[in-house]
Design an enzyme around this catalytic site. Structure first.
Site, PDB file in Angstrom:
ATOM      1  N   SER A   1       5.978   3.839   8.841  1.00 41.37           N
ATOM      2  CA  SER A   1       4.810   4.564   9.334  1.00 41.37           C
ATOM      3  C   SER A   1       4.481   4.259  10.794  1.00 41.37           C
ATOM      4  CB  SER A   1       3.628   4.252   8.424  1.00 41.37           C
ATOM      5  OG  SER A   1       2.526   4.998   8.797  1.00 41.37           O
ATOM      6  N   HIS A   2       3.302   3.678  11.007  1.00 35.78           N
ATOM      7  CA  HIS A   2       2.810   3.432  12.362  1.00 35.78           C
ATOM      8  C   HIS A   2       3.315   2.103  12.919  1.00 35.78           C
ATOM      9  CE1 HIS A   2       0.439   1.657   9.250  1.00 35.78           C
ATOM     10  NE2 HIS A   2      -0.023   0.767  10.099  1.00 35.78           N
TER      11      HIS A   2
ATOM     12  N   ASP B   1       5.840   8.607  11.005  1.00 28.59           N
ATOM     13  CA  ASP B   1       6.406   9.513  10.002  1.00 28.59           C
ATOM     14  C   ASP B   1       5.616  10.805   9.852  1.00 28.59           C
ATOM     15  OD1 ASP B   1       4.331   7.923   8.943  1.00 28.59           O
ATOM     16  OD2 ASP B   1       4.978   8.316   6.901  1.00 28.59           O
TER      17      ASP B   1
ATOM     18  N   GLU C   1      -8.785   9.495   4.784  1.00 22.83           N
ATOM     19  CA  GLU C   1      -8.955   8.056   4.947  1.00 22.83           C
ATOM     20  C   GLU C   1      -9.314   7.715   6.379  1.00 22.83           C
ATOM     21  OE1 GLU C   1      -6.101   5.580   2.422  1.00 22.83           O
ATOM     22  OE2 GLU C   1      -4.867   7.064   3.418  1.00 22.83           O
ATOM     23  N   GLU C   2      -9.963   6.544   6.505  1.00 16.39           N
ATOM     24  CA  GLU C   2     -10.308   6.056   7.837  1.00 16.39           C
ATOM     25  C   GLU C   2      -9.063   5.765   8.679  1.00 16.39           C
ATOM     26  OE1 GLU C   2      -9.251   2.757   8.420  1.00 16.39           O
ATOM     27  OE2 GLU C   2      -8.585   2.750   6.327  1.00 16.39           O
ATOM     28  N   SER C   3      -7.923   5.541   8.016  1.00 19.64           N
ATOM     29  CA  SER C   3      -6.705   5.170   8.738  1.00 19.64           C
ATOM     30  C   SER C   3      -6.007   6.410   9.314  1.00 19.64           C
ATOM     31  CB  SER C   3      -5.777   4.389   7.819  1.00 19.64           C
ATOM     32  OG  SER C   3      -5.480   5.132   6.651  1.00 19.64           O
TER      33      SER C   3
ATOM     34  N   ASP D   1       2.377  11.569   9.139  1.00 20.11           N
ATOM     35  CA  ASP D   1       1.321  11.885   8.180  1.00 20.11           C
ATOM     36  C   ASP D   1      -0.085  11.577   8.702  1.00 20.11           C
ATOM     37  OD1 ASP D   1       1.608   9.172   7.995  1.00 20.11           O
ATOM     38  OD2 ASP D   1       2.067   9.109   5.849  1.00 20.11           O
ATOM     39  N   ARG D   2      -0.194  10.894   9.838  1.00 19.76           N
ATOM     40  CA  ARG D   2      -1.522  10.594  10.382  1.00 19.76           C
ATOM     41  C   ARG D   2      -1.848  11.531  11.539  1.00 19.76           C
ATOM     42  NH1 ARG D   2      -2.501   4.140  10.529  1.00 19.76           N
ATOM     43  NH2 ARG D   2      -1.658   3.687   8.454  1.00 19.76           N
TER      44      ARG D   2
ATOM     45  N   LYS E   1      10.105   3.989   0.673  1.00 22.94           N
ATOM     46  CA  LYS E   1       9.048   4.392  -0.249  1.00 22.94           C
ATOM     47  C   LYS E   1       9.597   5.427  -1.218  1.00 22.94           C
ATOM     48  CE  LYS E   1       5.530   7.034   1.046  1.00 22.94           C
ATOM     49  NZ  LYS E   1       4.213   7.644   1.238  1.00 22.94           N
TER      50      LYS E   1
ATOM     51  N   THR F   1      -7.743   2.042  -1.160  1.00 26.52           N
ATOM     52  CA  THR F   1      -6.876   2.420  -0.043  1.00 26.52           C
ATOM     53  C   THR F   1      -5.463   2.674  -0.552  1.00 26.52           C
ATOM     54  OG1 THR F   1      -8.165   1.190   1.555  1.00 26.52           O
ATOM     55  CG2 THR F   1      -5.847   1.541   2.090  1.00 26.52           C
TER      56      THR F   1
ATOM     57  N   ARG G   1      -8.921  -6.714   7.595  1.00 27.84           N
ATOM     58  CA  ARG G   1      -9.593  -5.541   8.169  1.00 27.84           C
ATOM     59  C   ARG G   1     -11.082  -5.586   7.829  1.00 27.84           C
ATOM     60  NH1 ARG G   1      -5.177  -2.658   9.660  1.00 27.84           N
ATOM     61  NH2 ARG G   1      -3.634  -1.914   8.152  1.00 27.84           N
TER      62      ARG G   1
ATOM     63  N   ARG H   1       7.658  -2.629   2.995  1.00 30.02           N
ATOM     64  CA  ARG H   1       7.817  -2.720   4.446  1.00 30.02           C
ATOM     65  C   ARG H   1       8.179  -4.145   4.820  1.00 30.02           C
ATOM     66  NH1 ARG H   1       2.885   1.264   6.454  1.00 30.02           N
ATOM     67  NH2 ARG H   1       3.678   3.047   5.271  1.00 30.02           N
TER      68      ARG H   1
ATOM     69  N   LYS I   1      -0.695  12.705   3.036  1.00 31.21           N
ATOM     70  CA  LYS I   1      -1.507  13.147   4.153  1.00 31.21           C
ATOM     71  C   LYS I   1      -0.591  13.847   5.150  1.00 31.21           C
ATOM     72  CE  LYS I   1      -1.596   8.438   6.067  1.00 31.21           C
ATOM     73  NZ  LYS I   1      -1.143   7.504   5.031  1.00 31.21           N
TER      74      LYS I   1
ATOM     75  N   THR J   1       0.838  -1.201   0.000  1.00 36.52           N
ATOM     76  CA  THR J   1       0.000   0.000   0.000  1.00 36.52           C
ATOM     77  C   THR J   1       0.874   1.253   0.000  1.00 36.52           C
ATOM     78  OG1 THR J   1      -1.632  -1.204   1.315  1.00 36.52           O
ATOM     79  CG2 THR J   1      -1.893   1.169   1.209  1.00 36.52           C
TER      80      THR J   1
ATOM     81  N   ASP K   1       1.611   9.806  13.854  1.00 37.90           N
ATOM     82  CA  ASP K   1       2.262   8.497  13.786  1.00 37.90           C
ATOM     83  C   ASP K   1       3.768   8.624  13.560  1.00 37.90           C
ATOM     84  OD1 ASP K   1       2.082   9.471  11.208  1.00 37.90           O
ATOM     85  OD2 ASP K   1       1.884   7.484  10.322  1.00 37.90           O
TER      86      ASP K   1
HETATM   87  C1  G16 Z   1      -0.672   3.770   4.383  1.00 41.26           C
HETATM   88  C2  G16 Z   1      -1.326   4.371   3.176  1.00 41.26           C
HETATM   89  C3  G16 Z   1      -2.753   4.698   3.477  1.00 41.26           C
HETATM   90  C4  G16 Z   1      -3.482   3.483   4.007  1.00 41.26           C
HETATM   91  C5  G16 Z   1      -2.746   2.906   5.198  1.00 41.26           C
HETATM   92  C6  G16 Z   1      -3.318   1.586   5.636  1.00 41.26           C
HETATM   93  O1  G16 Z   1      -0.594   4.723   5.388  1.00 41.26           O
HETATM   94  O2  G16 Z   1      -0.664   5.542   2.758  1.00 41.26           O
HETATM   95  O3  G16 Z   1      -3.341   5.160   2.308  1.00 41.26           O
HETATM   96  O4  G16 Z   1      -4.784   3.818   4.381  1.00 41.26           O
HETATM   97  O5  G16 Z   1      -1.414   2.661   4.839  1.00 41.26           O
HETATM   98  O6  G16 Z   1      -3.200   0.689   4.575  1.00 41.26           O
HETATM   99  P1  G16 Z   1      -3.582  -0.825   4.736  1.00 41.26           P
HETATM  100  O7  G16 Z   1      -5.016  -0.843   5.166  1.00 41.26           O
HETATM  101  O8  G16 Z   1      -3.347  -1.440   3.403  1.00 41.26           O
HETATM  102  O9  G16 Z   1      -2.702  -1.396   5.826  1.00 41.26           O
HETATM  103  P2  G16 Z   1       0.735   4.889   6.242  1.00 41.26           P
HETATM  104  O10 G16 Z   1       0.415   5.957   7.230  1.00 41.26           O
HETATM  105  O11 G16 Z   1       0.947   3.526   6.857  1.00 41.26           O
HETATM  106  O12 G16 Z   1       1.779   5.230   5.255  1.00 41.26           O
END
Ligand code: G16
Length: 572
Positions: free
Chosen positions: A140-141, A308, A392-394, A310-311, A153, A373, A525, A49, A405, A45, A306
């Site tokens: 990320s998180h 990095d 996004e919901e995330s 962005d959240r 990335k 997503t 999920r 990772r 983001k 996504t 989070d």
């Molecule tokens: C990344 C993507 C987001 C996505 C999230 C969760 O965020 O940039 O668009 O919503 O992962 O993705 P998944 O549901 O496939 O785990 P981040 O903040 O992890 O870079």
């Protein structure tokens, strides 16, 4: 030819000095190192990772970075932005990538001081410096440390994550590559001192990690007004950086520039292992902030970001704002911020994100786009000026100021709404629900399932999709069930199998998909969304309200029986 890690041959590159090699001409030894075959470097996504230990295997990181360079053949002489969230292995990876960039002919690399750049700051720098692209080192998180996760990335020249055409090209290159190129020097490159240096023909500019980003925020928001709010004795706030990258940015923004009292930012020192926690701003992993906001003498406003940066998560006093509602609130109040007043073109949300923002968009006569997503799907909509906000919901939201983001931007946005309306977080959200109805939303994650098992559950549901119409779920019925397919309205590209959607007759939805960001097994999920607009039912318990949907989806997938788990690992 010798084995893994061996030098195949040396060659030299020269700068633009005198052709006859007079002074000014410099040269650099490049070594070409053989690697083994990798079939597991397909970006997910959001980049590649993996466990740190995988990236530490000799040649693994180098192989992937070489694949990135192969996928952007126009890189010789171009500028690259480089930085990361400071997690374990960040600094070693920066050294490797700098030496590889020099050996591959990049003209310049701008690197954040000590290797640090938040994802939004990096996205901004790509745009500001008109770079060809950027490499961001983050998972990320996901947790950090020797036993945990790392990620790489590539972002393109618009500042956003590489679209699928490029990530697939990276993957293709990674499968056929057998070697990488790197400057043959053991010397450590100094990335602590701000300024320029040469790695032979390539310029390395070490830049302040926060300054450009903060200047950009100052151009969007009214800092005087925000400063009045944060200095006021009637308003209190806590920002939890979760020992991740936003610490230095948040200290500078809230305390230094906007005058919030010292101590407003907690856990503000970035640590390689994020202090042992998950740098994930949600009710589960940002527990200490949640306890503060739900405790006695709670501040008026709480926020976290989070790993990095962005959240974002927004909390009021004893009040949690669902990220889906956060996006809807921002759109509904955009006109209060001069930078966006009258400028909003449209909005996009990822498919599993609730339809709360759709209701606001319809009311404002704005177009709404539903994408798969992954932030990469928003980029061309923004470039084409079709949307101004995405979310996004995330726990992610952003605008056209960059192509990622942006956690701190979202916090400043919320603070601006509070400064303008003088309402509490709870009042702002309650008014949204009163006007548009409430989209109760929750996500349930079953993490690290055996991949085979998770895929089987999804295929089992896919096979039944055509029979689901008309089936009862609680007191409503299924209107439509499908597998989300997205055709990009700008470039026409198609993304298939982006998640199962079960639409109910009363606007409610159940969505299920496999995560693309995990590093162990598969994460399933479930996204539950129930629409209620009865004025007396806007403040119910979220999980109880969603229970009929949860029971139906768990029954359909048999997730509890198959996984032998009675509860999901994370509920947000
Ligand atoms: C990344 C993507 C987001 C996505 C999230 C969760 O965020 O940039 O668009 O919503 O992962 O993705 P998944 O549901 O496939 O785990 P981040 O903040 O992890 O870079």
């Amino acid at each position: 030819m010798s084995g893994l890690g061996s030098v195949l041959h040396d060659d030299q590159i020269c700068n633009d000095g005198d052709a006859d090699g007079k002074p000014g001409s410099v040269s650099m030894q490049i070594k070409t190192v053989q690697t083994k075959e990798y079939q597991d470097q397909r970006p997910g996504t959001s980049g590649l990772r993996k466990k740190v230990k995988v990236f530490q295997e000799p040649g693994y990181l180098e192989h992937f970075v070489q694949a990135i360079f192969e996928a952007v053949p126009e890189h010789p002489g171009a500028t690259l932005i480089l930085g990361g969230d400071g997690r374990y292995f960040n600094r070693q990876a920066i050294q490797i990538i700098l030496k590889m960039a020099a050996a591959n002919g990049w003209g310049k690399v701008v690197v954040g001081q000590d290797g640090i750049l938040s994802t939004p700051a990096l996205s901004h720098l790509i745009r500001k410096r008109k770079a060809l692209g950027g490499i961001i080192l983050t998972a990320s998180h996901n947790p950090g440390g020797p036993e945990h996760d790392f990620g790489v990335k590539y972002n393109i020249s618009n500042g956003g994550p590489a679209p699928e055409s490029i990530t697939e090209a990276i993957w293709a290159a990674s499968k056929s590559l057998r070697s990488y190129r790197i400057a043959d020097t053991q010397a450590e490159i100094d990335i602590k001192r701000i300024g320029n240096q040469q790695l032979e023909t390539m310029t390395i500019e070490v830049c302040d990690s926060t300054a450009d980003y903060i200047a950009m925020m100052e151009g969007i928001f009214d800092f005087n007004h925000l400063s009045d709010l944060l200095r006021s004795k009637y308003f209190t706030m806590r920002y939890d950086a979760l020992h991740a990258v936003t610490g230095p940015y948040a200290h500078a923004l809230f305390e230094k520039h906007l005058g919030a009292p010292d101590g407003t930012v907690v856990h503000g020192v970035p640590l390689e292992d994020f202090g042992g926690g998950h740098p994930d701003p949600n009710l589960v992993y940002a527990k200490s902030l949640v306890n503060t906001l739900y405790g006695e003498d709670a501040p008026d406003f709480g926020a976290a970001s989070d790993g990095d940066g962005d959240r974002h998560m927004i909390l009021g006093r004893q009040f949690f704002v669902s990220p889906c509602d956060s996006l809807a609130v921002m759109l509904a109040h955009a006109d209060l911020i001069a930078h966006y007043h009258g400028q909003v073109k449209g909005v996009a949300r990822s498919m599993p994100t609730s339809q709360a923002v759709d209701a606001v968009a319809r009311d404002l006569h704005l177009p709404i786009f539903e994408t798969p997503t992954g932030w990469k799907y928003f980029g061309d909509l923004m470039d084409a000026d079709r949307v101004t906000f995405c979310g996004e919901e995330s726990f992610g939201a952003g605008s056209t100021h960059i192509r990622e983001k942006d956690g701190l931007w979202a916090v400043l946005f919320w603070l601006s709404i509070i400064a303008e309306t003088q309402l509490s977080v709870a009042e702002i959200v309650s008014r949204l629900w009163q006007k548009y109805g409430r989209y109760y939303f929750s996500r349930h994650d079953y993490e690290s399932l055996p991949t085979e098992e998770a895929s089987q559950m999804m295929s089992h549901v896919r096979q039944q999709l055509s029979d689901l119409e008309g089936k009862k779920v609680g007191d409503t019925t299924i209107r439509l069930a499908d597998d989300f397919r997205y055709q990009d309205p700008i470039d026409g590209s198609v993304a298939e199998h982006q998640g199962i959607r079960i639409h109910l007759a009363d606007q409610s939805r159940i969505v299920m998909r496999l995560s693309g960001t995990g590093t162990t097994g598969s994460t399933l999920r479930f996204y539950f969304e129930r629409f209620i607009d009865r004025p007396d039912a806007l403040h119910k318990d979220v999980q109880k309200t969603l229970q009929p949907l949860v029971e139906y989806a768990y029954g359909l997938t048999q997730v509890q029986q198959i996984s032998q788990r009675t509860l999901p690992d994370v509920i947000t």
